[in-house]
Design a protein around this motif. Structure first.
Motif, PDB file in Angstrom:
ATOM      1  N   ASN A 186     -23.619  37.324   5.136  1.00 18.95           N
ATOM      2  CA  ASN A 186     -24.183  36.107   5.722  1.00 18.95           C
ATOM      3  C   ASN A 186     -23.073  35.105   6.040  1.00 18.95           C
ATOM      4  OD1 ASN A 186     -26.359  34.366   6.485  1.00 18.95           O
ATOM      5  ND2 ASN A 186     -25.961  33.204   4.606  1.00 18.95           N
ATOM      6  N   ASP A 188     -22.442  31.123   7.164  1.00 18.58           N
ATOM      7  CA  ASP A 188     -23.111  29.833   7.245  1.00 18.58           C
ATOM      8  C   ASP A 188     -22.063  28.838   7.747  1.00 18.58           C
ATOM      9  OD1 ASP A 188     -24.427  27.510   6.837  1.00 18.58           O
ATOM     10  OD2 ASP A 188     -24.625  27.708   4.664  1.00 18.58           O
TER      11      ASP A 188
ATOM     12  N   GLU B 162     -19.183  31.949   3.732  1.00 18.27           N
ATOM     13  CA  GLU B 162     -19.842  33.219   3.980  1.00 18.27           C
ATOM     14  C   GLU B 162     -20.086  33.950   2.679  1.00 18.27           C
ATOM     15  OE1 GLU B 162     -17.216  35.101   6.827  1.00 18.27           O
ATOM     16  OE2 GLU B 162     -16.057  36.079   5.271  1.00 18.27           O
TER      17      GLU B 162
END
Ligand SMILES: Cc1cc2nc3c(=O)[nH]c(=O)nc-3n(C[C@H](O)[C@H](O)[C@H](O)COP(=O)(O)OP(=O)(O)OC[C@H]3O[C@@H](n4cnc5c(N)ncnc54)[C@H](O)[C@@H]3O)c2cc1C
Ligand SMILES: Nc1ncnc2c1ncn2[C@@H]1O[C@H](COP(=O)(O)O)[C@@H](O)[C@H]1O
Lengths: 322, 248
Positions: A186, A188, B162
């Motif tokens: 992920n 961000d 991340e």
């Protein structure tokens, strides 16, 4: 023999720090009487690199390399360095470059000097000037290995444009499964905001601003200047601003062209982390604040009056000089 | 899980930096040494693994006998054993090589180091150590969780963060965020008493040649005086920034 540079880009655009290392590599290459080879990842238009001294581009296109991956990227750069028989590799000091540099150093058996601020003092012995003790000193470091890696500090060298063409060729390194044993699941990332790492100008607020509700004027000023916002440690510790904005010796380092400190006293730990900035401005209502000893320009007065006024005047200036 | 926390012994953040021997040596006179702040965050996270998941926690430093008080402090905070590799730290590679030997001998699963030390600011040791061990590596790590042999970590990137998933053995370059500042531990009396009895093993170094040497140090040139601008004349500031400093 070519000097190798790792070129980073974001959304198809080269990072300024990468163009800077290309300019730097060009001069190192001239010292060593050789050329500059750049490695790019998944970027289609690479022609701009010729203008910054790159002679040859190795274009890597691979879907597996869409997200940065330190191990895999280090593996690619190792293969590129071997192909080009590079004796010097130049990297920026972005978070990603700092991540892969020590891996690459071990894979290439290369000595690595980080935070380098100038061209090599001499090529033989190979000696570079780097900052140490969080900007409180410089160290002249000799790299004794055959292959050398230089991590160049942001804004330490600047851009040098030349009119030249670079040749580009596709480069398809061999990747192994082991290269991907750390998987990004992920990301961000704030969109359309200037990061402290890339910013030319940083506007920073301290405890003198009294509370998070007063950050509007900081953000407005930053917007006018196209700047990143930052803060002192207590401000992030109290949760007024996110941890990622904390700058200083124990926070993010700042090496911008302009650093504007508002309501920050200038403690030694704060200054250590921002001293690499070229020009420093302080706005503080206490003329005895230590920051005035470290700054180039200072305004003694109440930030709540000065900052909005300065912002209006800067807007006018920008409108006139646009 | 066996955890090794690498502790770098650095001048306190308020230290004035000076040099001796013709500017070739760091002047330790009057300098107070502390656990590198990034390592303090890592050590506190290791304590969490010890208390919540039954991990064992060893700490290691590569350095001379003068670093022992710093290792004792780490023991007082709660580490089980301390190891000192008896050789001065000369460069990142030499330190990483020594640490790799300790890590192999102790078969550690998770090795926690700091993103960088605040003395020589190399930012080299954790990555080099991972590469030498063939272990996975996550730098600028701001959170780490382990389930069995799987690890999930968050790392700070330019402009955000991340999440990554990986497996042990793992080396991290940690920093503020691994634990909250308010959770950092100050050794208490009981911890200090216990630390006196905990093992501090001195091991002899392996043979390594450093790749880089700091030949000479230099302090930045003294700054000129600040130019003060009248708060009622901010146009002057703008003009100076534009014409003199050329930054806007
Ligand atoms: C181990 C350690 C590591 C540290 N690392 C860092 C670090 O990385 N970064 C960092 O920033 N700090 C760090 N610190 C903290 C540092 O020592 C200082 O405490 C901190 O920088 C002070 O923050 P400040 O200047 O915002 O607050 P203060 O020192 O409280 O200063 C506030 C300033 O605002 C001014 N002011 C008040 N009202 C107004 C107004 N209306 N208009 C204009 N000015 C006003 C005051 O005159 C004062 O100078 C560290 C400390 C330690 C012990
Ligand atoms: N002499 C040392 N002994 C043990 N660990 C060290 C030593 N030097 C560096 N480290 C570890 O490596 C991290 C990064 O250091 P550096 O690469 O020197 O910036 C530190 O935060 C420590 O965790």
């Amino acid at each position: 023999m070519s000097v190798l540079v790792y070129i980073e880009s974001e959304e198809g655009k080269f990072k300024k720090a990468s163009l800077e290392i290309a300019s730097y590599a060009k001069e190192v290459a001239q010292m060593l009487q050789t050329t500059v080879t750049a490695v790019t990842f998944n970027t289609s238009d690479v022609s701009e690199l010729g203008n910054y001294g790159v002679d040859k581009i190795l274009k890597v296109s691979n879907d597996k390399l869409t997200n940065f991956n330190a191990e895999a990227y280090a593996d690619v750069l190792k293969q590129a360095a071997e192909k080009e028989q590079s004796k010097v590799v130049v990297l920026s000091q972005s978070a990603n470059s700092k991540y892969l540099a020590p891996l690459l150093a071990v894979h290439l058996n290369a000595g690595y000097a980080s935070n380098v601020v100038a061209l090599p003092e001499s090529a033989n012995p190979f000696t570079v000037k780097r900052t140490a003790f969080t900007n409180k000193a410089f160290s002249f470091t000799k790299i004794a290995t055959d292959v050398k890696i230089i991590g160049l500090s942001k804004n330490a060298f600047g851009l040098k444009e030349v009119q030249a063409d670079a040749t580009a060729e596709d480069f398809a390194p061999t990747l192994s499964d082991a290269d991907f044993s750390v998987q990004v699941t992920n990301v961000d990332k704030a969109k359309n905001t200037v990061t402290i790492a890339d910013a030319e100008i940083v506007v920073s607020g301290g405890r003198g601003l009294k509370g998070p509700e007063n950050w509007g004027m900081i953000e407005n000023l930053a917007e006018t200047l196209g700047a990143a916002t930052a803060c002192s440690k207590p401000v992030s510790d109290m949760g007024w601003r996110p941890h990622s904005e904390h700058v200083g010796q124990t926070g993010k380092p700042v090496a911008s062209n302009l650093y504007i400190a508002i309501g920050i006293s200038g403690a030694i730990q704060h200054l250590a982390g921002i001293n690499a900035s070229k020009t420093k401005v302080v706005i503080n209502n206490d003329p005895e604040a230590p920051f005035f000893k470290a700054a180039d320009y200072g305004v003694v007065g109440d930030a709540f009056e000065i900052v909005p006024k300065l912002n209006e005047k800067l807007k006018e200036f920008k409108a006139k000089n646009a | 899980m066996k955890i090794l926390v690498c502790i770098s012994h650095v001048p306190d953040t308020t230290s004035k930096i000076n040099f001796t021997d013709n500017d070739t040596q760091f002047d330790t006179n009057g300098v107070q040494f502390v656990i590198n702040p990034n390592d303090e965050f890592g050590l506190t996270r290791a304590m969490w693994f010890k208390e919540k998941q039954g991990a064992s926690v060893d700490v290691v430093n590569v350095g001379g006998p003068e670093t022992e008080p710093t290792l004792r402090k780490a023991l007082a905070i709660g580490a089980d054993n301390a190891i000192r590799v008896n050789t001065p730290a000369t460069d990142g590679f030499q330190v990483a090589k020594q640490l790799a030997q300790v890590a192999k001998d102790g078969a550690y699963d998770l090795i926690i180091a700091g993103r960088e030390s605040i003395d020589y600011n190399g930012g080299m040791v954790p990555g080099m150590l991972a590469a030498l061990l063939n272990a996975n590596f996550v730098n600028t790590c701001i959170s780490i969780d382990v389930e069995g042999t799987q690890a999930t970590a968050t790392r700070e990137i330019d402009g955000g963060k991340e999440t990554v998933s990986t497996s042990l053995p793992l080396v991290i370059g940690g920093q503020k965020g691994l634990v909250e500042e308010s959770d950092l531990r100050i050794p208490n009396m009981r911890g200090i008493m216990q630390a006196r009895k905990k093992p501090l093993n001195v091991v002899e170094p392996t043979e390594v040649t450093a790749q880089t040497t700091a030949e000479k140090f230099e302090k930045p040139a003294p700054k000129g005086a600040v130019k003060l601008i009248d708060p009622d004349n901010l146009d002057e500031l703008i003009s100076l920034l534009h014409n003199e400093a050329k930054v806007i």
